[in-house]
Design a protein around this motif. Structure first.
Motif, mmCIF file in Angstrom:
data_model
loop_
_atom_site.group_PDB
_atom_site.id
_atom_site.type_symbol
_atom_site.label_atom_id
_atom_site.label_comp_id
_atom_site.label_asym_id
_atom_site.label_seq_id
_atom_site.Cartn_x
_atom_site.Cartn_y
_atom_site.Cartn_z
ATOM 1 N N PHE A 30 -81.073 -7.413 19.693
ATOM 2 C CA PHE A 30 -80.175 -8.526 19.420
ATOM 3 C C PHE A 30 -81.012 -9.698 18.911
ATOM 4 O O PHE A 30 -82.026 -10.034 19.504
ATOM 5 C CB PHE A 30 -79.427 -8.933 20.694
ATOM 6 N N VAL A 31 -80.581 -10.322 17.798
ATOM 7 C CA VAL A 31 -81.265 -11.488 17.250
ATOM 8 C C VAL A 31 -80.223 -12.570 16.996
ATOM 9 O O VAL A 31 -79.182 -12.311 16.380
ATOM 10 C CB VAL A 31 -82.001 -11.158 15.929
ATOM 11 N N LYS A 32 -80.492 -13.782 17.492
ATOM 12 C CA LYS A 32 -79.603 -14.918 17.285
ATOM 13 C C LYS A 32 -80.445 -16.098 16.817
ATOM 14 O O LYS A 32 -81.332 -16.556 17.530
ATOM 15 C CB LYS A 32 -78.878 -15.280 18.576
ATOM 16 N N TYR A 33 -80.190 -16.565 15.599
ATOM 17 C CA TYR A 33 -80.915 -17.711 15.067
ATOM 18 C C TYR A 33 -80.195 -18.992 15.471
ATOM 19 O O TYR A 33 -78.975 -19.100 15.364
ATOM 20 C CB TYR A 33 -81.023 -17.627 13.547
ATOM 21 N N ASP A 34 -80.944 -19.993 15.918
ATOM 22 C CA ASP A 34 -80.374 -21.245 16.395
ATOM 23 C C ASP A 34 -79.565 -21.951 15.310
ATOM 24 O O ASP A 34 -78.463 -22.436 15.561
ATOM 25 C CB ASP A 34 -81.491 -22.160 16.917
ATOM 26 N N ALA A 35 -80.076 -22.016 14.101
ATOM 27 C CA ALA A 35 -79.363 -22.682 13.006
ATOM 28 C C ALA A 35 -78.045 -21.977 12.696
ATOM 29 O O ALA A 35 -77.042 -22.624 12.382
ATOM 30 C CB ALA A 35 -80.234 -22.727 11.760
ATOM 31 N N GLN A 36 -78.031 -20.684 12.811
ATOM 32 C CA GLN A 36 -76.822 -19.916 12.562
ATOM 33 C C GLN A 36 -75.744 -20.252 13.603
ATOM 34 O O GLN A 36 -74.583 -20.445 13.261
ATOM 35 C CB GLN A 36 -77.157 -18.425 12.617
ATOM 36 N N VAL A 37 -76.142 -20.357 14.853
ATOM 37 C CA VAL A 37 -75.194 -20.690 15.915
ATOM 38 C C VAL A 37 -74.665 -22.114 15.740
ATOM 39 O O VAL A 37 -73.461 -22.351 15.851
ATOM 40 C CB VAL A 37 -75.852 -20.528 17.306
ATOM 41 N N LYS A 38 -75.543 -23.059 15.450
ATOM 42 C CA LYS A 38 -75.098 -24.451 15.258
ATOM 43 C C LYS A 38 -74.116 -24.570 14.100
ATOM 44 O O LYS A 38 -73.100 -25.254 14.200
ATOM 45 C CB LYS A 38 -76.307 -25.353 15.026
ATOM 46 N N GLY A 39 -74.402 -23.906 12.990
ATOM 47 C CA GLY A 39 -73.491 -23.935 11.849
ATOM 48 C C GLY A 39 -72.171 -23.270 12.155
ATOM 49 O O GLY A 39 -71.108 -23.756 11.771
ATOM 50 N N SER A 43 -68.296 -25.412 12.274
ATOM 51 C CA SER A 43 -67.248 -25.328 11.251
ATOM 52 C C SER A 43 -66.588 -23.958 11.121
ATOM 53 O O SER A 43 -66.082 -23.628 10.067
ATOM 54 C CB SER A 43 -67.850 -25.697 9.901
ATOM 55 N N PHE A 44 -66.554 -23.162 12.170
ATOM 56 C CA PHE A 44 -65.973 -21.835 12.013
ATOM 57 C C PHE A 44 -64.467 -21.842 12.202
ATOM 58 O O PHE A 44 -63.909 -22.708 12.862
ATOM 59 C CB PHE A 44 -66.619 -20.840 12.985
ATOM 60 N N ILE A 67 -68.202 -10.879 12.395
ATOM 61 C CA ILE A 67 -68.275 -11.805 11.272
ATOM 62 C C ILE A 67 -67.243 -12.905 11.471
ATOM 63 O O ILE A 67 -66.085 -12.641 11.770
ATOM 64 C CB ILE A 67 -67.985 -11.082 9.932
ATOM 65 N N GLY A 68 -67.670 -14.142 11.279
ATOM 66 C CA GLY A 68 -66.769 -15.276 11.287
ATOM 67 C C GLY A 68 -66.853 -15.980 9.947
ATOM 68 O O GLY A 68 -67.797 -15.780 9.183
ATOM 69 N N LYS A 69 -65.846 -16.794 9.614
ATOM 70 C CA LYS A 69 -65.856 -17.551 8.361
ATOM 71 C C LYS A 69 -65.695 -19.031 8.666
ATOM 72 O O LYS A 69 -64.968 -19.421 9.570
ATOM 73 C CB LYS A 69 -64.725 -17.099 7.438
ATOM 74 N N ASP A 70 -66.381 -19.863 7.856
ATOM 75 C CA ASP A 70 -66.242 -21.299 8.019
ATOM 76 C C ASP A 70 -65.200 -21.836 7.031
ATOM 77 O O ASP A 70 -64.534 -21.072 6.332
ATOM 78 C CB ASP A 70 -67.586 -22.006 7.867
ATOM 79 N N ALA A 71 -65.049 -23.142 6.972
ATOM 80 C CA ALA A 71 -64.045 -23.774 6.118
ATOM 81 C C ALA A 71 -64.298 -23.532 4.635
ATOM 82 O O ALA A 71 -63.377 -23.619 3.819
ATOM 83 C CB ALA A 71 -63.996 -25.267 6.399
ATOM 84 N N ASN A 72 -65.520 -23.232 4.228
ATOM 85 C CA ASN A 72 -65.850 -22.959 2.830
ATOM 86 C C ASN A 72 -65.837 -21.468 2.516
ATOM 87 O O ASN A 72 -66.401 -21.041 1.513
ATOM 88 C CB ASN A 72 -67.237 -23.530 2.490
ATOM 89 N N ASP A 73 -65.234 -20.653 3.361
ATOM 90 C CA ASP A 73 -65.202 -19.200 3.222
ATOM 91 C C ASP A 73 -66.584 -18.571 3.215
ATOM 92 O O ASP A 73 -66.800 -17.519 2.624
ATOM 93 C CB ASP A 73 -64.424 -18.771 1.975
ATOM 94 N N GLN A 74 -67.551 -19.203 3.847
ATOM 95 C CA GLN A 74 -68.884 -18.631 4.003
ATOM 96 C C GLN A 74 -68.897 -17.792 5.279
ATOM 97 O O GLN A 74 -68.303 -18.162 6.279
ATOM 98 C CB GLN A 74 -69.948 -19.733 4.095
ATOM 99 N N MET A 75 -69.577 -16.657 5.243
ATOM 100 C CA MET A 75 -69.599 -15.764 6.402
ATOM 101 C C MET A 75 -70.780 -16.069 7.317
ATOM 102 O O MET A 75 -71.859 -16.423 6.852
ATOM 103 C CB MET A 75 -69.685 -14.310 5.948
ATOM 104 N N TYR A 76 -70.546 -15.944 8.598
ATOM 105 C CA TYR A 76 -71.585 -16.059 9.624
ATOM 106 C C TYR A 76 -71.663 -14.718 10.336
ATOM 107 O O TYR A 76 -70.823 -14.412 11.169
ATOM 108 C CB TYR A 76 -71.240 -17.177 10.613
ATOM 109 N N PRO A 77 -72.653 -13.902 9.984
ATOM 110 C CA PRO A 77 -72.724 -12.569 10.590
ATOM 111 C C PRO A 77 -73.503 -12.545 11.902
ATOM 112 O O PRO A 77 -74.404 -13.332 12.126
ATOM 113 C CB PRO A 77 -73.458 -11.752 9.531
ATOM 114 N N LEU A 78 -73.135 -11.597 12.734
ATOM 115 C CA LEU A 78 -73.873 -11.262 13.941
ATOM 116 C C LEU A 78 -73.967 -9.748 13.951
ATOM 117 O O LEU A 78 -72.946 -9.070 13.971
ATOM 118 C CB LEU A 78 -73.140 -11.749 15.186
#
Length: 95
Positions: A30-39, A43-44, A67-78
């Motif tokens: 399991f890998v979780k990047y701090d910047a990824q979680v904050k972003g 805005s998810f 996978i989650g999406k933010d307000a700009n339709d950008q994906m945040y994968p886990l």
């Protein structure tokens, strides 16, 4: 190296060793990047997609993703690699 270079990030690797003279056997990662979680939290959208697939190689296992999406339709994968989609794997990820 991930934790050293990216403060606040998490990297977990689980292996199993049946005896002292045998090589360890990979179970999950399991890998979780701090910047990824904050972003993601900033805005998810409140919808997360989940999926899993079997890895058909000699070692097997499963690749699970959320996978989650933010307000700009950008994906945040886990993405998580585990030995099987079972209670132990899910508990290890949420703890």
């Amino acid at each position: 190296m991930i934790r050293r270079q990216n403060q606040g990030s998490t990297a977990l690797l689980k292996v199993e060793r049946t005896a002292l003279n045998t090589a360890p056997v990979f179970q999950r990662m399991f890998v979780k990047y701090d910047a990824q979680v904050k972003g993601f939290l900033a805005s998810f959208r409140s919808i997360i997609g989940l999926d899993a697939c079997h890895l058909k190689r000699p070692f097997g296992g499963q690749l699970m993703s959320a996978i989650g999406k933010d307000a700009n339709d950008q994906m945040y994968p886990l993405v998580v690699v585990v030995e099987a989609e079972c209670k132990d794997s899910w508990l290890a990820l949420v703890s």
